[in-house]
Design a protein around this motif. Structure first.
Motif, PDB file in Angstrom:
ATOM      1  N   ALA A  87      -2.011   1.223  11.445  1.00 58.59           N
ATOM      2  CA  ALA A  87      -1.160   2.158  12.184  1.00 58.59           C
ATOM      3  C   ALA A  87       0.002   1.408  12.833  1.00 58.59           C
ATOM      4  N   ILE A  88      -0.267   0.221  13.369  1.00 53.40           N
ATOM      5  CA  ILE A  88       0.797  -0.600  13.963  1.00 53.40           C
ATOM      6  C   ILE A  88       1.814  -0.979  12.889  1.00 53.40           C
ATOM      7  N   ALA A  89       1.335  -1.361  11.712  1.00 53.88           N
ATOM      8  CA  ALA A  89       2.246  -1.714  10.621  1.00 53.88           C
ATOM      9  C   ALA A  89       3.094  -0.512  10.199  1.00 53.88           C
ATOM     10  N   LEU A  90       2.469   0.655  10.091  1.00 56.57           N
ATOM     11  CA  LEU A  90       3.217   1.862   9.727  1.00 56.57           C
ATOM     12  C   LEU A  90       4.241   2.217  10.791  1.00 56.57           C
ATOM     13  N   CYS A  91       3.870   2.081  12.063  1.00 57.90           N
ATOM     14  CA  CYS A  91       4.825   2.340  13.147  1.00 57.90           C
ATOM     15  C   CYS A  91       6.018   1.406  13.043  1.00 57.90           C
ATOM     16  N   GLN A 104      -0.742   9.216   4.931  1.00 59.02           N
ATOM     17  CA  GLN A 104      -0.186   7.918   4.549  1.00 59.02           C
ATOM     18  C   GLN A 104      -1.091   6.786   5.017  1.00 59.02           C
ATOM     19  N   LEU A 105      -1.600   6.902   6.230  1.00 61.84           N
ATOM     20  CA  LEU A 105      -2.487   5.871   6.757  1.00 61.84           C
ATOM     21  C   LEU A 105      -3.771   5.800   5.938  1.00 61.84           C
ATOM     22  N   ALA A 106      -4.351   6.954   5.632  1.00 61.15           N
ATOM     23  CA  ALA A 106      -5.587   6.978   4.837  1.00 61.15           C
ATOM     24  C   ALA A 106      -5.357   6.339   3.473  1.00 61.15           C
ATOM     25  N   LEU A 161      -5.150   2.650   3.706  1.00 56.66           N
ATOM     26  CA  LEU A 161      -6.460   2.063   3.983  1.00 56.66           C
ATOM     27  C   LEU A 161      -7.421   2.204   2.808  1.00 56.66           C
ATOM     28  N   GLY A 162      -7.045   3.011   1.828  1.00 55.01           N
ATOM     29  CA  GLY A 162      -7.937   3.252   0.686  1.00 55.01           C
ATOM     30  C   GLY A 162      -9.135   4.102   1.060  1.00 55.01           C
ATOM     31  N   MET A 163      -8.928   5.028   1.978  1.00 54.14           N
ATOM     32  CA  MET A 163     -10.017   5.918   2.384  1.00 54.14           C
ATOM     33  C   MET A 163      -9.512   7.355   2.359  1.00 54.14           C
ATOM     34  N   SER A 164     -10.421   8.268   2.425  1.00 53.22           N
ATOM     35  CA  SER A 164     -10.017   9.669   2.451  1.00 53.22           C
ATOM     36  C   SER A 164      -9.523  10.019   3.847  1.00 53.22           C
ATOM     37  N   LYS A 165      -8.721  11.060   3.892  1.00 47.47           N
ATOM     38  CA  LYS A 165      -8.234  11.534   5.186  1.00 47.47           C
ATOM     39  C   LYS A 165      -9.408  12.026   6.039  1.00 47.47           C
TER      40      LYS A 165
END
Length: 192
Positions: A12-16, A27-29, A32-36
């Motif tokens: 999340a810090i990287a996306l920010c 986008q974060l999910a 991370l390679g995970m589902s929302k």
């Protein structure tokens, strides 16, 4: 904090830093390679994620402050300079300008930032008092320095001041501390 939550916060810090507060949980999910759905098990909302991120960042700042205080290789003045604007290495490259607008978009997150920014000053204030007692610092009101620093950081986060001046957040903190520690007057050599 468990590893999955910690990884979410780091991403999340990287996306920010890359796109500001407008990133989506999708986008974060994906990053991370995970589902929302799994992401929402860890954080029930984007606001909850951002609140946890603020706490994690300030916890790291407090740990960095403790490191500065413990360093035997720094004199008192160097400790003061570093302590007031301490920023962990992992946040040196964060594009802080992208966090502008947090107050309007996420008021609860902004309140948390302010609460964390305005708390935990005791070690710094004690060091300032010690500096005055030892004659390293001239007498002044430590609470005034605290107010100036808090106000400047809030201003940096809430406005486009850094962009207008062509500064990144770290440069702004260093410049602020230079002004606070050395003032704006040219220091003249004392005449015998």
């Amino acid at each position: 904090m468990d590893k999955a939550r910690e990884k979410c916060i780091r991403e999340a810090i990287a996306l920010c830093s890359e796109q500001g507060l407008d990133f989506t949980m999708s986008q974060l999910a994906a990053r991370l390679g995970m589902s929302k759905k799994t992401l929402y098990v860890l954080f029930d909302s984007k606001e909850a994620l951002l609140l946890a991120t603020v706490d994690a960042m300030f916890d790291e700042v407090k740990a960095s402050e403790a490191d500065v205080l413990a360093r035997a290789d720094l004199d008192l003045a160097a400790k003061v300079r570093r302590l007031v604007v301490v920023l962990p290495d992992s946040y040196q490259t964060l594009d802080w300008a992208r966090l502008r607008g947090v107050e309007e978009k996420y008021p609860a997150v902004y309140r948390r930032i302010r609460q964390r920014l305005e708390s935990g000053w005791e070690p710094t204030l004690e060091l300032l008092r010690r500096g005055m007692d030892e004659g390293v610092l001239r007498p002044f009101e430590p609470g005034l320095l605290r107010a100036v620093v808090e106000g400047a950081i809030e201003h940096f986060l809430a406005t486009d001041a850094l962009e207008r001046e062509g500064l990144d957040y770290v440069q702004a903190l260093d410049g602020m501390m230079d002004l606070l520690m050395n003032g704006i007057l040219v220091q003249r050599e004392e005449k015998p």
